[in-house]
Write a protein that holds these residues in place. Structure first.
Motif, PDB file in Angstrom:
ATOM      1  N   UNK A  62       0.843  -1.183  -0.035  1.00 35.94           N
ATOM      2  CA  UNK A  62       0.001   0.031   0.104  1.00 35.94           C
ATOM      3  C   UNK A  62       0.669   1.312   0.160  1.00 35.94           C
ATOM      4  N   UNK A  63       2.105   1.155   0.483  1.00 37.70           N
ATOM      5  CA  UNK A  63       3.115   2.336   0.657  1.00 37.70           C
ATOM      6  C   UNK A  63       4.113   2.359  -0.740  1.00 37.70           C
ATOM      7  N   UNK A  64       4.570   0.927  -0.840  1.00 37.01           N
ATOM      8  CA  UNK A  64       5.552   0.951  -2.155  1.00 37.01           C
ATOM      9  C   UNK A  64       4.830   1.146  -3.384  1.00 37.01           C
ATOM     10  N   UNK A  65       5.541   2.168  -4.193  1.00 37.59           N
ATOM     11  CA  UNK A  65       4.906   2.460  -5.753  1.00 37.59           C
ATOM     12  C   UNK A  65       5.573   1.517  -6.589  1.00 37.59           C
ATOM     13  N   UNK A  66       6.621   1.000  -6.644  1.00 37.41           N
ATOM     14  CA  UNK A  66       7.110   0.077  -7.454  1.00 37.41           C
ATOM     15  C   UNK A  66       6.471  -1.253  -7.251  1.00 37.41           C
ATOM     16  N   UNK A  67       6.095  -2.121  -8.561  1.00 37.80           N
ATOM     17  CA  UNK A  67       5.636  -3.492  -8.368  1.00 37.80           C
ATOM     18  C   UNK A  67       6.813  -4.299  -7.627  1.00 37.80           C
ATOM     19  N   UNK A  68       6.370  -5.255  -7.010  1.00 38.59           N
ATOM     20  CA  UNK A  68       7.147  -5.963  -5.947  1.00 38.59           C
ATOM     21  C   UNK A  68       8.358  -6.677  -6.642  1.00 38.59           C
ATOM     22  N   UNK A  69       8.181  -7.176  -7.731  1.00 41.05           N
ATOM     23  CA  UNK A  69       9.361  -7.613  -8.517  1.00 41.05           C
ATOM     24  C   UNK A  69      10.316  -6.638  -9.052  1.00 41.05           C
ATOM     25  N   UNK A  71      10.914  -3.827  -7.567  1.00 43.17           N
ATOM     26  CA  UNK A  71      11.605  -3.317  -6.443  1.00 43.17           C
ATOM     27  C   UNK A  71      12.585  -4.666  -6.142  1.00 43.17           C
ATOM     28  N   UNK A  72      12.616  -5.743  -6.241  1.00 41.13           N
ATOM     29  CA  UNK A  72      13.574  -7.056  -6.112  1.00 41.13           C
ATOM     30  C   UNK A  72      14.618  -7.057  -7.190  1.00 41.13           C
ATOM     31  N   UNK A  73      14.186  -6.579  -8.071  1.00 37.43           N
ATOM     32  CA  UNK A  73      15.142  -6.383  -9.574  1.00 37.43           C
ATOM     33  C   UNK A  73      16.426  -5.447  -9.289  1.00 37.43           C
ATOM     34  N   UNK A  74      15.697  -4.339  -8.542  1.00 36.87           N
ATOM     35  CA  UNK A  74      16.716  -3.231  -8.424  1.00 36.87           C
ATOM     36  C   UNK A  74      17.652  -3.802  -7.115  1.00 36.87           C
ATOM     37  N   UNK A  75      16.920  -4.202  -6.147  1.00 41.99           N
ATOM     38  CA  UNK A  75      17.782  -4.945  -5.056  1.00 41.99           C
ATOM     39  C   UNK A  75      18.948  -5.912  -5.346  1.00 41.99           C
ATOM     40  N   UNK A  76      18.406  -6.991  -6.328  1.00 38.01           N
ATOM     41  CA  UNK A  76      19.256  -8.106  -6.769  1.00 38.01           C
ATOM     42  C   UNK A  76      20.263  -7.593  -7.652  1.00 38.01           C
ATOM     43  N   UNK A  93      15.040 -14.920  -1.446  1.00 36.87           N
ATOM     44  CA  UNK A  93      13.776 -15.625  -1.143  1.00 36.87           C
ATOM     45  C   UNK A  93      12.490 -14.715  -1.320  1.00 36.87           C
ATOM     46  N   UNK A  94      12.758 -13.512  -1.169  1.00 33.95           N
ATOM     47  CA  UNK A  94      11.513 -12.547  -1.425  1.00 33.95           C
ATOM     48  C   UNK A  94      11.102 -12.635  -2.872  1.00 33.95           C
ATOM     49  N   UNK A  95      12.086 -12.192  -3.858  1.00 38.60           N
ATOM     50  CA  UNK A  95      11.755 -12.517  -5.230  1.00 38.60           C
ATOM     51  C   UNK A  95      11.377 -13.903  -5.426  1.00 38.60           C
ATOM     52  N   UNK A  96      11.878 -14.927  -5.006  1.00 37.87           N
ATOM     53  CA  UNK A  96      11.429 -16.327  -5.173  1.00 37.87           C
ATOM     54  C   UNK A  96      10.318 -16.504  -5.082  1.00 37.87           C
ATOM     55  N   UNK A  97       9.738 -16.352  -3.820  1.00 38.07           N
ATOM     56  CA  UNK A  97       8.433 -16.891  -3.471  1.00 38.07           C
ATOM     57  C   UNK A  97       7.248 -15.622  -3.966  1.00 38.07           C
ATOM     58  N   UNK A  98       7.915 -14.818  -4.519  1.00 34.72           N
ATOM     59  CA  UNK A  98       6.600 -13.926  -5.268  1.00 34.72           C
ATOM     60  C   UNK A  98       7.052 -14.135  -6.971  1.00 34.72           C
ATOM     61  N   UNK A  99       7.508 -15.138  -7.237  1.00 37.29           N
ATOM     62  CA  UNK A  99       7.490 -15.460  -8.679  1.00 37.29           C
ATOM     63  C   UNK A  99       8.631 -15.117  -9.606  1.00 37.29           C
ATOM     64  N   UNK A 100       9.460 -14.728  -9.109  1.00 39.45           N
ATOM     65  CA  UNK A 100      10.772 -14.308 -10.094  1.00 39.45           C
ATOM     66  C   UNK A 100      11.389 -15.656 -10.310  1.00 39.45           C
TER      67      UNK A 100
END
Length: 204
Positions: A62-69, A71-76, A93-100
């Motif tokens: 609800x606060x993050x603007x970027x789609x979850x993956x 966000x994780x693309x940038x971090x990884x 693990x965050x990216x993996x369980x959310x479908x990356x």
């Protein structure tokens, strides 16, 4: 909360919750398991609780603007380019369980530091992925972006998403620097991690 690590390689001691300021201790003890990064950042008494607020925003759909993956693309990507093992270990693990897909994890490492031509050859990356990764790669290499790279990103991201890419960059480059520079210890296996992440990481 898991017991403290038995053998420490970190170049500084982790924060002692018994002597830490109450606000710092409270920010750490409410977590259901130990993450060494928080026991390290906690030494910065004034900034740590505020930094945790920014960090928590990324987990909240609800606060993050970027789609979850995204966000994780940038971090990884940061983790891969800077060879920040701890940061990769925490976020994969965050990216993996959310479908990356696994192919994307491999491509993120394989193309790190190789430039735009390498990105173009990876079919697992979408056009949006490539635009984000080019932004990140240029920033990590030069602390700047070409106008061409920004204009390309603006065609695929909203202004709000674009700016949040830079905010994510700032926070996670900080984490990469401190975890590498001070030789943080890996957290090791955390029982029930996937179940917990499914609860606290929201949005798509």
């Amino acid at each position: 909360m898991s017991a403290p690590i038995k053998t420490q390689n970190c170049l500084v001691p982790y924060v002692d919750l018994q002597t830490a300021p109450p606000e710092v201790a409270a920010a750490i003890t409410h977590l259901p398991y130990r993450r060494n990064i928080f026991h390290l950042l906690g030494h910065s008494h004034g900034s740590f609780p505020r930094l945790m607020g920014v960090y928590a925003n990324f987990f909240d759909g609800n606060r993050r603007i970027l789609p979850l993956l995204d966000w994780q693309l940038v971090v990884l990507r940061i983790s891969a380019v800077l060879d920040a093992e701890y940061e990769w270990d925490v976020n994969a693990p965050v990216a993996r369980i959310n479908g990356m897909p696994e192919e994307k994890f491999e491509a993120l490492k394989r193309t790190a530091g190789k430039g735009v031509d390498a990105l173009a050859k990876e079919t697992v990356f979408t056009e949006r992925d490539r635009a984000i990764l080019q932004l990140v790669d240029e920033q990590l290499a030069t602390y700047n972006n070409t106008e061409e790279t920004v204009e390309k990103a603006k065609k695929l991201l909203t202004v709000e998403e674009l700016v949040e890419v830079y905010v994510v960059l700032g926070v996670y480059v900080l984490i990469a620097r401190i975890t590498k520079g001070l030789r943080i210890d890996l957290d090791g296996e955390i029982p029930g991690l996937e179940e917990h992440l499914n609860k606290v990481v929201t949005g798509k």
